[in-house]
Design a protein around this motif. Structure first.
Motif, short mmCIF file in Angstrom:
data_model
loop_
_atom_site.label_atom_id
_atom_site.label_comp_id
_atom_site.label_asym_id
_atom_site.label_seq_id
_atom_site.Cartn_x
_atom_site.Cartn_y
_atom_site.Cartn_z
N LYS A 137 31.07 32.59 36.16
CA LYS A 137 31.28 33.97 36.55
C LYS A 137 31.52 34.05 38.05
O LYS A 137 30.83 33.38 38.82
CB LYS A 137 30.08 34.83 36.17
N PRO A 138 32.44 34.89 38.47
CA PRO A 138 32.63 35.07 39.92
C PRO A 138 31.43 35.81 40.52
O PRO A 138 30.70 36.50 39.84
CB PRO A 138 33.91 35.90 40.02
N ASP A 139 31.28 35.66 41.86
CA ASP A 139 30.14 36.27 42.53
C ASP A 139 30.20 37.78 42.55
O ASP A 139 29.19 38.46 42.40
CB ASP A 139 30.05 35.74 43.97
N GLY A 140 31.38 38.34 42.73
CA GLY A 140 31.50 39.80 42.87
C GLY A 140 32.29 40.40 41.71
O GLY A 140 32.59 39.75 40.71
N PRO A 141 32.63 41.66 41.87
CA PRO A 141 33.43 42.33 40.85
C PRO A 141 34.87 41.80 40.83
O PRO A 141 35.30 41.17 41.82
CB PRO A 141 33.38 43.80 41.26
N VAL A 163 38.82 41.45 41.35
CA VAL A 163 39.71 41.95 42.39
C VAL A 163 40.84 42.73 41.71
O VAL A 163 41.49 42.24 40.80
CB VAL A 163 40.30 40.80 43.23
#
Length: 93
Positions: A85-89, A91
């Protein structure tokens, strides 16, 4: 469909009961774990059975299972791809 029967090797393993609106039946080739033992769904049959009066019938699916060998189960678990999973929301533009 108030009941779903699960059978393996010519005998019924167990039967589940649920409401008509929330009935779940596993699909063919899906893996079902029963008593910590993996089984593969090979067939699903639907049977109409009498329920109460002569005019009323209910459909009960029977799910046929075969046991999955320990070696095959280990190979299946090794082939699973874990997604990072990516760290943030996500893009967006």
């Amino acid at each position: 469909m108030p009941y779903v029967e699960y059978a393996s090797e010519g005998r019924v393993l167990f039967r589940t009961e649920s409401s008509d609106g929330a009935q779940t039946v596993p699909r063919i080739h899906e893996i079902v774990v029963v008593d910590d033992r993996p089984y593969q769904v090979v067939d699903v049959e639907y049977w109409a059975r009498r329920l109460g009066s002569k005019d009323r019938r209910s459909v009960w699916p029977t799910v046929y299972l075969i046991p999955v060998s320990d070696e095959d189960w280990k190979r299946r678990l090794e082939r699973r791809v874990v997604r990072e999973k990516p760290d943030g929301p996500p893009v967006r533009y």
